[in-house]
Design a protein around this motif. Sequence first.
Motif, short mmCIF file in Angstrom:
data_model
loop_
_atom_site.label_atom_id
_atom_site.label_comp_id
_atom_site.label_asym_id
_atom_site.label_seq_id
_atom_site.Cartn_x
_atom_site.Cartn_y
_atom_site.Cartn_z
N PHE A 345 0.84 -1.19 0.00
CA PHE A 345 0.00 0.00 0.00
C PHE A 345 0.88 1.25 0.00
CE2 PHE A 345 -2.72 -3.29 1.61
CZ PHE A 345 -4.00 -2.96 1.16
N ASP A 346 0.60 2.15 -0.90
CA ASP A 346 1.36 3.39 -1.05
C ASP A 346 0.59 4.52 -0.39
OD1 ASP A 346 3.20 5.27 -1.89
OD2 ASP A 346 2.28 5.51 -3.86
N ASP A 347 1.21 5.23 0.55
CA ASP A 347 0.55 6.33 1.25
C ASP A 347 0.39 7.52 0.30
OD1 ASP A 347 -0.25 8.44 2.86
OD2 ASP A 347 1.12 7.95 4.49
N VAL A 348 -0.87 7.84 -0.02
CA VAL A 348 -1.16 8.94 -0.95
C VAL A 348 -1.98 10.03 -0.26
CG1 VAL A 348 -1.02 7.49 -3.01
CG2 VAL A 348 -3.23 7.76 -1.84
N SER A 349 -1.90 10.10 1.07
CA SER A 349 -2.71 11.05 1.83
C SER A 349 -2.49 12.48 1.37
CB SER A 349 -2.39 10.93 3.32
OG SER A 349 -2.49 9.59 3.76
N GLU A 350 -1.24 12.87 1.19
CA GLU A 350 -0.92 14.23 0.75
C GLU A 350 -1.35 14.45 -0.69
OE1 GLU A 350 0.17 16.76 2.45
OE2 GLU A 350 0.80 15.82 4.33
N ARG A 351 -0.99 13.53 -1.55
CA ARG A 351 -1.29 13.67 -2.98
C ARG A 351 -2.78 13.69 -3.26
NH1 ARG A 351 1.81 8.81 -5.52
NH2 ARG A 351 2.21 8.24 -3.35
#
Length: 569
Positions: A345-351
């Motif tokens: 899983f890739d953290d994309v919270s900011e993007r």
Amino acid sequence: MRLLVWSLGALAGCALLVSMAPTQSPPSHPQFHNATRDAHISFVHFKGSQGVSTILEEAGPGVCVADFDDDGWPDIYFVNGRDLYHRGIETHNALYRNNRDGTFSDVTVAAGVPGTGYGIGCVWGDYDNDGHPDLYVTQYGKNVLYHNNGNGTFTDVTAKAGVDGMDFNTRFHSAATFFDYDRDGKLDLYVGGYANFGPESKRLCNIGYGVLASCRPLVYGGSPDILYHNNGDGTFTNVTKAAHIYQPKGLNLAAGAMDYDNDGWPDLFVANDGIEAYLYHNNHDGTFKEVALNSGIALTSDGSPMAGMCIAFGDYNNDGNLDLLITDFQMATDHLWRNDGTGFFDDVSERSGIARQTRQVLSFGGGFFDYDNDGWQDIFIANGHVYPDVEKTDPQVHYKQIDSLFHNERNGQFLDVTSSAGDGFATPYLGRGVAFFDYDNDGNVDVIVGNNGDPPLLLHNAGKPGNHYLGIQLIGTRSNRDAMGARVLVTVGGRTQVREISGGGSYLSQSDLRANFGLGTAASASAVEVRWPDGVRQRFTDLAADGYYRIVEGNDHPAHISYHRAGIR
């Protein structure tokens, strides 16, 4: 002095979304109306505190949805607290039956489901495959399992079933979920343990500026979870240690089962409050392996533990892989992970655009749902703090908070549209549990929020004119009857959406098990595929839009469901 934060201290469910900057709203947005009074729901949650509330009194409530009487209309179960200080205050949980006309009736007494202790959360699951959903309630102390008798009444079968949750002397039970981990056609049960908070435990802590509030969970330490295997005879066996899932220091707040790696077997996700999250990969042999760190979700991107309140799954980018949302404490931001399809899983919270909006609020329950039926899943989050006097430490931080709504912009980004979402987002609450359901069967997914110390919030979704929908109800035969673990794939205009049927999730809550799909302007779905837990696949073509279909495992003819409103034939 520094403000101490814990995770329910940090116990705050999926993520509170209150933007600190002006929000925008796309044109022609659906409006959400606070329909609680219109629906004749008079329930008010009783937290039971005497003075400043403790970690227990700030925790609940969860809320869960199911069609308990099998009339085609989803009903609501509300969990309530109790009088912990022997003041003679009588309270109970509440079951509200759907009247099929936009209103509900309290049938708790007739149904016999008041709860037996201080209530925390709830889940529904047809554990005996008799066609009637049964109810499990997590409580402080012994939990309770109500068997649905099929005639509008329930029987307390906790002792017979052996699922009171006290196997490891855990007092503070939290999240629970039904799932068929060994794919034998019978629903098993996971029960989470939270803080080791007992009668002699410290009750309050100084959070700064001389302000007393509930203590962070690490003050108490964690407590064990339990995995119950369904024996098929009305009883369950504790297999926690045999399944390699025993975690004596767990601080569970949310749990959900989902096949994250597309291998056909349900895995188990557990959000913890102040320690690393757990991801139990199903080994296909009755055991699990904890792989959260290797999968990228054990900690935040900077290596910090989360105050993980809510777990929600949804394929927000329509790539066929189920992505993950976990909410967190104020100033920590909520977390969105994109599933890359390889087990990571890739953290994309900011993007994605959710980080900035969620950093300034404290989030609990919520999840993914396509509220405007455009074919892309949006995000709802219930918000509310856990320190009653938090304003004394920082005037910019509020105890009661507005819930949040994010619109999926179809490019990997979400837009905060809370300010234009209707009067349902006008009043701050202590939002906790969240469930999604279409209570009036009009194809627009509605939301029910359990609020701490207040009435619940029923958000009626008016929908977006011109957009169509498709609803799918699955009935298992060889698989468990609730079809938990099954996947539904709907293809429209060359794009495929996926939903997995699952119990639990959100925060202490459960949503309707029917799968709803937005079709946009399409008048039909070109293909619908069902992948059942036992490996069977069925495919249907050209299902007309704007209706619900019942698909029975092994039957090649989907049945269009006619929902007759009360007084209308």
